[in-house]
Structures are given as C-alpha cells and as structure tokens.
Enzyme design. Sequence first.
Site, short mmCIF file in Angstrom:
data_model
loop_
_atom_site.label_atom_id
_atom_site.label_comp_id
_atom_site.label_asym_id
_atom_site.label_seq_id
_atom_site.Cartn_x
_atom_site.Cartn_y
_atom_site.Cartn_z
N HIS A 156 -35.24 -6.35 -48.63
CA HIS A 156 -35.45 -7.42 -49.60
C HIS A 156 -34.42 -8.53 -49.41
O HIS A 156 -34.16 -9.31 -50.32
CB HIS A 156 -35.40 -6.88 -51.03
CG HIS A 156 -36.14 -5.58 -51.17
ND1 HIS A 156 -35.52 -4.36 -51.11
CD2 HIS A 156 -37.45 -5.33 -51.32
CE1 HIS A 156 -36.42 -3.41 -51.21
NE2 HIS A 156 -37.59 -3.96 -51.34
S1 FES Z 1 -32.27 -5.46 -50.07
FE1 FES Z 1 -33.50 -4.02 -51.11
S2 FES Z 1 -32.82 -2.19 -50.20
FE2 FES Z 1 -31.57 -3.63 -49.26
#
Ligand code: FES
Lengths: 428, 189
Positions: free
Chosen positions: B154
């Site tokens: 993410h």
């Molecule tokens: S940014 Fe969501 S798990 Fe690393």
Amino acid sequence: MAGHTKYVPGSAFTRWLDTRLPILRLANENLVTYPTPRNLNFWYTFGGILTFMLGIQMLTGIVLAMHYVPNGDLAFASVEQRIMREVNYGWLIRYIHSSGASMFFLAVYVHMFRGLYYGSYKAPREVLWILGVFIYLLMVMTAFFGYVLPWGQMSFWGATVITSLFSALDQVIPHLGTSITTWLWGDFAVGDATLNRFFSLHYLMPFVIAGVVGLHIWALHVPGNNNPLGIDAKGPQDFVPFHPYYTVKDAFYLVLFLIVYMAFVFYAPNFFGNPDNYIQANPLVTPPDIVPEWYLLPFYAMLRSVPQKLLGVIVMGGALVTLLFIPWLDSSKVRSCRFRPLMKQLFWIFAADCILLGYCGSQSADAAWNIVGIDLPLVWVARLATLYYFGFFWVLMPWVGRIEVTAPLPESIAQSVLARSVKTEDAE
Amino acid sequence: MANAIKPDATRRDFLFVATGAAAAVGGVAAVWPFIDQMNPSSAVLAMASIEVDLSAIQAGQQVIFKWRGHPLFVRRRTPKEIAEARAVSLNDLVDRVARNANIAENAPASDENRVIKPEWLVLVGVCTHLGCTPTVSTPQSPQGSYGGWLCHCHGSDYDTAGRIRKGPAPQNLAVPPYAFTGPTKIKIG
Ligand code: FES
C-alpha cells in the site's frame, strides 16, 4: 396468509407421521403451496441459485477435506499434487469448489442489488434483510478462510494483510491489536497454527450459514415475497403457488447459471484465481502486488484509499456495517425503484461505483489514469468512489425519499400483470 | 401470617441467586481455556534465538534471515546512508519513537537510537501497516523517495534508518532485541 391451502396427508403413513413430526406439512406449506406473488421476474431466481450453491460448496468441500492436509509443510502439495493429480477426479472437484466460490459471490451480489433496487429491505422485511447481510458477512469470512488453505503466496500474504487489520487497534489501546493478531495466529506470524485453525473454521462456517439461511427463509415466509412492483399482494388473484410456478422458473434459470458456471470449471478454471497462488507460501518474500479475490476488491480499494491505518480499517468496516442500516436510511414510502425516477438513476450510479471501486482495488497502489496528458492517481478515483458509496447510503437515501416525486403505483399486482398482457395482445 | 410464606420464598431466592452466581463464574471459567488455547503454544514460545554471522555482508547490501517466522533485515549501511539518516530532524518524522527493543520504550527516533553500531541496521522486516515485507532500496534499484525501503502493498515509504516517512504505516520498522557477540556476530532474541 391469503390463499394458504391446508395440507392434507394423503396416505395412512403420512397421516401417522403428521401427528408426530409434521415435517411434510412444513415442506408442503413452504415449498409447494406457499403463495408467491405472480409477478416475480428473473432477478428473483437467485435465492434458489444461492441455496443450490451452498449445497454444492458443502458437498465438494467435504470431499476435498478427505484429501487435504492442514499442515504448513504439506498443505500446498496436498492440493497441487494429491488433489489435482492423484485423487480420482480431484481436479474436477477442486475446480468446482474454487470456481464455485466466485459463482456464489456473483449470485449473492445480484441477489443483494436486486433487493436494493426493489426495496426488499423495507418494512416489514427489515429482519429478513439484516439476516441476509449476516449471511453475506459469514460468506466473506468463509471465503477468506478457504482462500488461505492451498497455502500459496496469495493465501499466505492475504491472510497476513487481513489479520493485520486488527493491529490497527494498537492505535486505540497500545498492544491491544498486537495481542489480538497473536491470538488469531497462534504464533508471532501467520504459520502452521493459523492454517490449522482456519481449516477447522472453514469447515464449520457453512453449517452456520445454512442455519442462518433457515432463519432468512423463515423471515421471508412470514411477510411473504416482495415483488418488482413493491406493492403488497392483496388477494388470491395476486398469488400463484410456489410449485410448480417458481420451482420450474428457478430450475430453468439454475440450468442457465450452471452452463456459465461449468464453462468456467472446464474452460477457464483459473479465471478468478491469481497465478501467484501457484507458488508455495514463503514468509520471507511478499509478492509484488497483493490483491484479494475479485469479490472483495471494492472494500480493498476503500482500505487503500485512506492514508491512515486505523481510519482505513474503520472505513472498510463501516462500508459493511452500513448495509445493516439500509432499512432505516431509506425514507421513501415507495419500495420499488420502478416508481422512483431519481432513486433509479442514483442506484445505477451506485452499481457502477461499486464496479469502479473493484477496478481500483485490482490495480497496483501507485497506478494512475492518464487523462488528456494529466496523471490522475487511481487512489483519488478510489477516494471519490468511496465518498459516493457512503454518500449514497447516508445522505442520498434519507434525502431523496423526502423530495422525490414518485410515479403512481398500480392498484394491485393482478391488475398490473393483466394490463401488461392485454397490451402485448394488442400489439400482436 | 406473611412470615409463614416468607421463609420459603427467601430460601428459593437464595438458591436462585446462588445457582445463578455459580453458573456465571463457572461459565467464565469454562470459556477461558477455549479462548486461551488460541494463543501461541509453549512450543512456539520456546523458539530459540538465532545467531548470525555478518562478515559476508557488503556495504550497501541487505541480507534477510528468518526469525520467529518473520523476515529479519540486516543492512550494512554506507557512510552516505548513515549521514542521510542522521541529517533528518525529529520533527519531520511520522513516528518519533525509536521502536528499539534494546532501549527505553519512549526513546526518540534519532538514528543513534535505531542502531547499536551505526553501520549495522537490524530490523524486523514486517511493514507496520498490514504486515507485508518491504523491498529494500539500492542504488541499482531505488525504491520510494527516502532511500530505505518501500512496501509495495500500500505504498509505505521508509528511510535509511527504517523510519516511516510516507504512506499508511503508523510506526517505524521495529528493531528486535539483539546484541553483538563478536565484531561481526549478532544474537537476535
Ligand atoms: S503498506 Fe500496507 S502492508 Fe506495507
């Protein structure tokens, strides 16, 4: 209920049984003579399809469990080697089960959107709707547990990401979230203990679902079916008995559904799958893109669109919890969108919005749309789509019901149905 | 004559309350084993610590070991990476706590507090967002905009001290309990 015929046992044995365990009476009243509005259309056949799919998943699941080994070292091989290559027809049963999960969700989404369109959640069917939302949530959990079992890379990392959602609670009370994830995993990371318990729960949940489905049908048969007109059935002229009218109609569409389903099983069994799941779970390497199964992508997009961990989890959970409140959020007296010109449009925008969210969820975290030379990051598209999702339920639904000028409702189901058949006769 | 009935009623009340209380306490006592069995078993808890030899690791390189089921990052930082990490002001950090198991829990997240020897950065390779393994940034394949790690799940971006700088992760990558047992040997856990 109007038009309810009394069951009369036909033989000496059924008479004897009826005074001891009136199970045939129950079946007769609910599956044969049950009075059903005469105007149910294609979209109403998915309830039957869903019941059928639950049966298929349980049957194939029980068979797969006979050959599957819930152990971190052996699980992957027990699926890819034993079930797929060695067990007689193991490949077929597995593909029926894995594609079946997707078809099950396809059917449940049609069923839910149909309920939304025709206002099937409104009084007196609020409990029916809420039980349906519970079934959906149980299905999501079951599917999640099931997806972990083949112990491929997506299984492992999907399990890690989803269970880690609870660690967001660390931001509320320090260490609370971490204690919960450790408790869920039975370890300091997703591992053998996790796999074992997920297998146990994956086996249990369908039976829980079956129980809630029983309540759902019970809650349906008290007020009776809603219908595309959204008006109450008033007399015998509005009803037909469930059998043969709807048993045959359901069966017909079930066959069409099965044709599509089996086309996937035989010709594109991995259509819904992710190639990374053919790599055995490796706790040291995260696949470049972790994506959930297609049926959870809209919620995943919402999670990713929020740059703060706890808030992201709250938004995603809120999207699901919102469904429980729909019966009270909709302020309109008219049930069916057929007579709600404004709501009808907003509904279709909502449907498109869900698909857009699903698309955003399927793309990588930093993807962008290039529109006339300007890069529009998908995360912003997802943010707007998330806004509409919540706005639709919490703002538009309560508001539109107050200001909308609805079209006149027909007098009765029978009148509307007959008027239509007269019209088609005239046209011929 | 009300007294003639009352003793009977009191006795029934007493039995009712006593039974209820026993059922409540017994219920909780019976439920607890079923909840606690989900926690890590003694076999999991008894996991030994690991000892690793760092001598083969080149400057600018990261090696991943497995510790407690998690990836463990050992990165031999270049002088440039160390300088970059030290130049960052605490005010620019998302998470200002060191998250270092070897020092006080509320120590500030200065680069000095993230390491035992500046050259060796030892981290639990679990993104503090939702647990993916972040990808290391090297001059050959740079990741993110802070030269440390980028989590592809993410988009959490970490700097060369493993501190979160951008993205949804709330905390710096954790520093596990470890100690040097030789000039280039460490024991973790
Ligand atoms: S940014 Fe969501 S798990 Fe690393």
